[in-house]
Design an enzyme around this catalytic site. Sequence first.
Site, PDB file in Angstrom:
ATOM      1  N   PHE A 101       0.957  -1.228  -0.043  1.00 22.24           N
ATOM      2  CA  PHE A 101       0.005  -0.152   0.135  1.00 22.24           C
ATOM      3  C   PHE A 101       0.916   1.392   0.062  1.00 22.24           C
ATOM      4  O   PHE A 101       1.983   1.368   0.921  1.00 22.24           O
ATOM      5  CB  PHE A 101      -0.908   0.029   1.223  1.00 22.24           C
ATOM      6  CG  PHE A 101      -1.790   1.167   1.170  1.00 22.24           C
ATOM      7  CD1 PHE A 101      -2.835   1.177   0.443  1.00 22.24           C
ATOM      8  CD2 PHE A 101      -1.485   2.381   1.834  1.00 22.24           C
ATOM      9  CE1 PHE A 101      -3.822   2.154   0.281  1.00 22.24           C
ATOM     10  CE2 PHE A 101      -2.486   3.629   1.799  1.00 22.24           C
ATOM     11  CZ  PHE A 101      -3.438   3.315   1.084  1.00 22.24           C
TER      12      PHE A 101
ATOM     13  N   ASP B 248       9.622   2.737   1.528  1.00 20.08           N
ATOM     14  CA  ASP B 248       8.263   3.532   2.006  1.00 20.08           C
ATOM     15  C   ASP B 248       8.122   3.047   3.355  1.00 20.08           C
ATOM     16  O   ASP B 248       7.463   2.142   3.822  1.00 20.08           O
ATOM     17  CB  ASP B 248       6.907   3.152   1.198  1.00 20.08           C
ATOM     18  CG  ASP B 248       5.636   3.598   1.602  1.00 20.08           C
ATOM     19  OD1 ASP B 248       5.791   4.099   2.826  1.00 20.08           O
ATOM     20  OD2 ASP B 248       4.631   3.395   1.079  1.00 20.08           O
TER      21      ASP B 248
ATOM     22  N   LYS C 176       3.000   9.891   8.439  1.00 17.93           N
ATOM     23  CA  LYS C 176       2.247   9.630   9.562  1.00 17.93           C
ATOM     24  C   LYS C 176       2.841  10.250  11.025  1.00 17.93           C
ATOM     25  O   LYS C 176       2.351  11.275  11.335  1.00 17.93           O
ATOM     26  CB  LYS C 176       2.377   8.105   9.641  1.00 17.93           C
ATOM     27  CG  LYS C 176       1.127   7.559   8.676  1.00 17.93           C
ATOM     28  CD  LYS C 176       0.964   6.097   8.893  1.00 17.93           C
ATOM     29  CE  LYS C 176       0.144   5.449   7.942  1.00 17.93           C
ATOM     30  NZ  LYS C 176      -1.246   5.421   8.162  1.00 17.93           N
TER      31      LYS C 176
HETATM   32  N1  PLP Z   1       2.360   4.278   2.549  1.00 16.44           N
HETATM   33  C1  PLP Z   1       2.133   3.288   3.530  1.00 16.44           C
HETATM   34  C2  PLP Z   1       2.993   2.221   4.024  1.00 16.44           C
HETATM   35  C3  PLP Z   1       0.909   3.779   4.302  1.00 16.44           C
HETATM   36  O1  PLP Z   1       0.765   2.871   5.322  1.00 16.44           O
HETATM   37  C4  PLP Z   1       0.250   4.817   4.122  1.00 16.44           C
HETATM   38  C5  PLP Z   1      -1.131   4.978   4.711  1.00 16.44           C
HETATM   39  O2  PLP Z   1      -1.537   3.881   5.462  1.00 16.44           O
HETATM   40  C6  PLP Z   1       0.455   5.452   2.895  1.00 16.44           C
HETATM   41  C7  PLP Z   1       1.842   5.123   2.114  1.00 16.44           C
HETATM   42  C8  PLP Z   1      -0.316   6.625   2.457  1.00 16.44           C
HETATM   43  O3  PLP Z   1      -0.150   7.878   3.379  1.00 16.44           O
HETATM   44  P1  PLP Z   1      -1.154   9.010   3.407  1.00 16.44           P
HETATM   45  O4  PLP Z   1      -2.612   8.541   3.937  1.00 16.44           O
HETATM   46  O5  PLP Z   1      -0.687   9.704   4.338  1.00 16.44           O
HETATM   47  O6  PLP Z   1      -1.306   9.672   2.197  1.00 16.44           O
END
Ligand code: PLP
Length: 399
Positions: free
Chosen positions: A139, A224, A253
């Site tokens: 994700f 990520d 986050k």
């Molecule tokens: N990358 C990862 C691993 C995530 O868990 C998330 C959100 O849960 C995101 C990216 C996306 O982040 P945002 O919701 O701040 O755009």
Amino acid sequence: MNSQQWIDKADKYIMKTYGRYPIVPVRGEGCVLWDADGKRYLDFLAGVAVNNLGHCHPKVVAALQRQAAQLIHCSNYYHIPSQIELAEILCSNSFADQAFFCNSGAEANEAAIKLARKYSREKHGDPDRFCIITALASFHGRTMATVSATGQEKVQKFFDPLLHGFRHVPFNDADALRAAVNTDTCAVMLEPIQGEGGVVVPSADYFREVREICDQHGLLLIFDEVQVGMGRTGRLFAYEHFGITPDIMTLAKALAGGAPIGTMLARDEIAASFGPGTHGSTFGGNPLVTAAAIAAVHAILEEGLLNRAEEMGEYLLGELETLQHRFPVIIEVRGIGLMIGMELSIPAGDIVKKGHERGVLLNVAQDRVLRFVPPLTVSKAEVDEMISILTGILEEVAA
Ligand code: PLP
């Protein structure tokens, strides 16, 4: 207004993009939230791994109040002292040399995708080098590029055509990755531990092999760390567990203790590809959020929260393993630090709802995995209270 009145009003005015639970949190402190009716909840979701410092950490509150009274926003046409200071702190505590700031995890990944493409084309003089390999069940966000990068159909359906230039391979399978590399490939983008994918921890040597493949083919390795960064795994960054360093890392986050922020970090040589006019964000790294982030990072480093995440993670994992011996519906308990998943043989949604009734906030990833991502400040007594509630629920649904 009470919770039901807020829920009725939401029904009228808020788009239904989330399957929201009927809970209206209005106040928080540490690991505890209170709703609009005054009901108390132990928060083991922490805003989905955002409130690593607990709710309303006094240092973050003070930094926000101080900065709000001084300067809330100014344009990135000018230099922003708190942004510069935050970049220095992040770079001096990681492999990276430079930072770009934005407002969310998806935007940080967008920046990484753009930088990887531009850098690789310039470095190799090949305009056809644009493909990024990502993992199935990953994700990476909800923008069009990050939806295209994400390896989950449920996130992508309805939104095609997706962005061209992403290939998905099984996570934790270095051979599959090797086989997917092509002359069009510029980068590999992976979560160190898949979060939304169900708290999937790769084998110890997976990332060493991934690094080797990237080096062999001149590919950038993008980590990520939006969900697992900022101390959640017991190290400031999760890559520190795997004996390798990425070339680009994204964070969001927990970075600003609950204020909205994202960042992409890279080494000098790669960062140099982002010259003036190549990328930007109006709010990215503004004075208010970066002041909060400085306070949050200092708190993580100075209040021993990395050790605490490791210790409390081991304790929570041990308690969940004890439950596993008792309840056969628990297939596996896994995780690093306070990034923990409990895979069940039954859907976990009912357990979450019963948890809400009894005052504990839990979360489901991939239907059958209960995800535990409490604040790093969680106490042993709070873990014990959650375990006691969970035990009672399991006795009802899974005995
Ligand atoms: N990358 C990862 C691993 C995530 O868990 C998330 C959100 O849960 C995101 C990216 C996306 O982040 P945002 O919701 O701040 O755009």
